[in-house]
Structure formats: C-alpha cells, structure tokens
Design an enzyme around this catalytic site. Structure first.
Site, PDB file in Angstrom:
ATOM      1  N   SER A   1      -5.798   3.867   4.538  1.00  0.00           N
ATOM      2  CA  SER A   1      -5.287   3.128   3.380  1.00  0.00           C
ATOM      3  C   SER A   1      -6.423   2.491   2.581  1.00  0.00           C
ATOM      4  O   SER A   1      -6.352   1.331   2.159  1.00  0.00           O
ATOM      5  CB  SER A   1      -4.294   2.052   3.841  1.00  0.00           C
ATOM      6  OG  SER A   1      -3.581   1.518   2.764  1.00  0.00           O
TER       7      SER A   1
ATOM      8  N   LYS B   1       0.045   3.879  -2.528  1.00  0.00           N
ATOM      9  CA  LYS B   1      -0.954   4.928  -2.333  1.00  0.00           C
ATOM     10  C   LYS B   1      -0.326   6.297  -2.081  1.00  0.00           C
ATOM     11  O   LYS B   1      -1.027   7.318  -2.147  1.00  0.00           O
ATOM     12  CB  LYS B   1      -1.885   4.544  -1.180  1.00  0.00           C
ATOM     13  CG  LYS B   1      -2.731   3.296  -1.447  1.00  0.00           C
ATOM     14  CD  LYS B   1      -3.686   3.034  -0.292  1.00  0.00           C
ATOM     15  CE  LYS B   1      -4.586   1.840  -0.571  1.00  0.00           C
ATOM     16  NZ  LYS B   1      -3.994   0.557  -0.165  1.00  0.00           N
TER      17      LYS B   1
ATOM     18  N   SER C   1       0.797  -1.235   0.000  1.00  0.00           N
ATOM     19  CA  SER C   1       0.000   0.000   0.000  1.00  0.00           C
ATOM     20  C   SER C   1       0.826   1.280   0.000  1.00  0.00           C
ATOM     21  O   SER C   1       0.249   2.379  -0.065  1.00  0.00           O
ATOM     22  CB  SER C   1      -0.939   0.009   1.213  1.00  0.00           C
ATOM     23  OG  SER C   1      -2.028  -0.861   1.007  1.00  0.00           O
TER      24      SER C   1
ATOM     25  N   LYS D   1       3.213   6.204   5.248  1.00  0.00           N
ATOM     26  CA  LYS D   1       2.287   5.208   4.693  1.00  0.00           C
ATOM     27  C   LYS D   1       2.772   3.817   5.022  1.00  0.00           C
ATOM     28  O   LYS D   1       3.946   3.480   4.802  1.00  0.00           O
ATOM     29  CB  LYS D   1       2.182   5.364   3.166  1.00  0.00           C
ATOM     30  CG  LYS D   1       1.139   4.474   2.548  1.00  0.00           C
ATOM     31  CD  LYS D   1      -0.253   4.951   2.891  1.00  0.00           C
ATOM     32  CE  LYS D   1      -1.288   3.846   2.707  1.00  0.00           C
ATOM     33  NZ  LYS D   1      -1.193   2.774   3.719  1.00  0.00           N
TER      34      LYS D   1
END
Length: 390
Positions: free
Chosen positions: A124, A67, A64, A230
């Site tokens: 997320s 992202k 992720s 993140k």
C-alpha cells in the site's frame, strides 16, 4: 431481420462451476453479517447482483482502498500499451516524501514500473502511487481526473476521488458497492495476481538497500482461496478491507468499511466470504462447443447447421432455492455461406419475473457452403427420381 424464437422452461438441476451471473439477491433480513462495519457488501465477481448488503451505497471515506483504482488505471495503461511494465521511472522528491505506508523510494533513483506496482498492491505504498500517477498523467491532480473519469465509466455513482492514495482529503469518498465494482475489474487483470499473492518479500532497491515488503491483506495467507484485495485505515475511515477469493470457478468479492480494529475487519470479511461460498453455486446451462440445437440454413449445401454458445453460459444460484428459468433462443435468418463461429442468434436466461440474468451469442459449430446451381439441379432431379446409367 427475421427471428426464430425457441423457449424452453427448465429446472436447474446441474451443479457445474462456471463464471456466471446471479439469479437472486440474498434475503438480508435472515442473516446478520459484518455487524461492526459501517457498511459491507458481498457479490459475485461481476458485481451483477448482491448476496449481502449493509449501507452499501452510503458515502464514506475508504482510506487506502482508493489505491484499487490507482492500480487498475496503471494496469489498464500497461494493457493499452501506454506504459511498459519494465519502464524505469525516476522518483521525484514529492513522491519519495509522501510518508505513511511506503516502500521507501529514493529521490532521483529510477525504479521499474513492475516494482512500483508491486509496492502499491502489496504494501500500500503511497510513494509508489504518486510516482506512477506522475508518470501516467504528469501530476497527481491530472491523475485524479482520470480516476474519477474511470469511476464514472464503471457506474460508480457514489464515489469521488480526491487523491491517488486515500490519505484524508476533503470531498474524498466512496461506498462499499463501488469499491466492489472497481476490485472486480482489477482482479480480471492476470498481471495483478503476480503481485497480489505476494505475502513476504525482501526488496532490493537500485542502490542495493534492502527493505521488507509484507502484504497488508492477511487473508492472502490465512483465508483459503483469497488471492487479492486491499486494506485501508485512517482515523476517519477506520479499518477497511476489500477482498477477492476464489474456490473452484466461483469468485466472490467482499467489502467492509469502518471496522473498529484490524482483527475485526479480517474476521468479518472471512464470514462474508464463508457465507457466500456456503450458500451459492454456479450452474451451467450451456458449454462451448456443445450442440444446443440445429438451425435451418437458406441456400446451403446442407439444410441445417448445429449451433452452440460462444462462451460458457450459466448463472449464480442460491443453493437449495433455485427458481425455474426460461432458456430463450432467438435464431437469426441463417444464410449460406457460413463459417464455423459465425453468429446465428442469441440465447437468454430469463427469470419468472421476466428479468434477463444471462445471455450469450449463438454461433455455428460447422462450416456450411453455399448451394451452387449444379447442386440445385441435382436436388431437383433427385426429387423427380431422375437417375443415370453409365
């Protein structure tokens, strides 16, 4: 154009804090950080030179952390006026059915861009990612093209995006250094920090339903100065984390990829950041509005004009191990008339090996009017000693 070059060799003795560039890379042979990670990276906020590196350009799945680019493009679109923060986006069935990490969007309901962006950054949310991608580019496939184009613009040569979420996909990869590059761009958006620092929030959906948003980045709560980043996890990528932290005016970016468990990714990310803050400092060479010197003005009512830097100029240096640096000033041929703020030259900070590690434009700090014919006559008579009695 004629240049006047002034070279000053100075030892760095000051300890001011300004956003800057790095003088020298860390000797990684002397430290052993992020031992459980497949790859790791630590750098200043501008990613100009590494502080710590381990397999930093190795191509790996990043889950992720993909992202980061999704959020960056969304914020860029808002900044460029192509997308409004309060615009309502109707959720497609494809977006609401994404599964995995999500904010539980409802098909057919309209959500503001601000809420979808918050979902991407805080929890997320795969569903919010796809909803934004479909709005910005029409489809995820078209959005991925935009992601890869942006990666190329940023010099992310070891990255290829296959989707906007980071879910496992053939030929989707990045590296620790490239992740740091895109996070460094993301944290420069002021709007990003409105969402990145949210720890826990009950979110009310358009139909009145309430779900809880909890930030996946635990360092937001447990590491002093952490204000962004993140997380990522898939069985293929394992546990990943990109984090940004700021203490004083020094901001650092850390990245770990392929950690064995969640606890370890937060622990080793914290150790990377601790190392950076303990061993590096920002040192200022010149401040805005500070007079550095004076330049000769051609055809000006005054013969000289004081000049200074357009923006604060400094470097990120290793504590206790600072090399001598040359401060090189190159002045243009300065002609009147001159307004305050006009460019009059450049200043460079140069290491002993000749590498430029910092630079700024030099600007006039005062207005200088052009010499008139009358001014010239008066100057001539003044030199001859001519005076009048009235």
């Amino acid at each position: 154009m004629k240049k006047i070059i002034i070279i000053l060799v100075i030892s760095i003795l000051l300890c001011f804090t300004f956003s800057t560039v790095s003088v020298s890379a860390l000797d990684t042979a002397k430290v052993n950080l992020a031992t459980n990670a497949k790859a790791s990276y630590l750098c200043d906020e501008n990613c100009l030179e590494e502080m710590y590196s381990k397999n930093s350009t190795k191509r790996l799945p990043i889950a992720s952390m993909v992202k980061i680019m999704t959020a960056l493009i969304t914020l860029d679109e808002i900044q460029e006026g192509n997308l409004k923060i309060d615009e309502m986006i109707t959720i497609s069935e494809t977006a609401s059915g994404m599964g995995g990490s999500q904010m539980f969007l409802d098909t057919g309901l309209a959500y503001p861009v601000s809420d979808l962006l918050k979902g991407v950054i805080v929890v997320s949310a795969n569903d919010a990612c796809l909803a934004l991608a479909e709005r910005i580019s029409g489809s995820e496939e078209a959005f991925v093209l935009k992601m890869n184009e942006k990666a190329s613009q940023l010099g992310m040569s070891n990255t290829n995006f296959a989707n906007c979420t980071g879910l496992p996909a053939p030929n989707g990869y990045s590296c620790a250094k490239d992740v740091a590059t895109m996070l460094s761009r993301l944290v420069k958006h002021d709007l990003y920090h409105n969402y990145s620092t949210v720890w826990l929030e009950n979110y009310k959906h358009p139909d009145g339903r309430i779900t809880t948003m909890t930030n996946t980045n635990k360092l937001i709560k447990f590491y002093q100065g952490c204000d962004g980043g993140k997380t990522g996890f898939t069985n293929e990528a394992m546990f990943c984390l990109a984090a940004s932290a700021k203490k004083g005016d020094l901001r650092l970016i850390s990245v770990v990829i392929g950690e064995k468990d969640s606890k370890t990714r937060f622990k080793e990310s914290s150790e990377l950041l601790n190392y950076g803050f303990a061993n590096y400092q920002n040192t200022v060479f010149a401040k805005q509005e500070e007079v550095i010197g004076k330049g000769k003005v051609i055809q000006g009512k005054q013969e000289e004009v004081p000049f200074g830097v357009k923006e604060n100029l400094g470097v990120l240096t290793k504590k206790g191990n600072v090399d001598k640096i040359e401060k090189i000033i190159e002045l243009d041929e300065i002609k009147a008339p001159l307004s305050k703020g006009d460019k009059v030259g450049n200043i460079f900070l140069v290491k002993e090996d000749g590498k430029i590690i910092g630079e700024s434009e030099l600007i006039a700090l005062e207005k200088v009017e052009k010499l008139t014919f009358g001014d010239t006559v008066r100057k001539i008579f003044g030199k001859w000693g001519v005076c009048s009695n009235n």
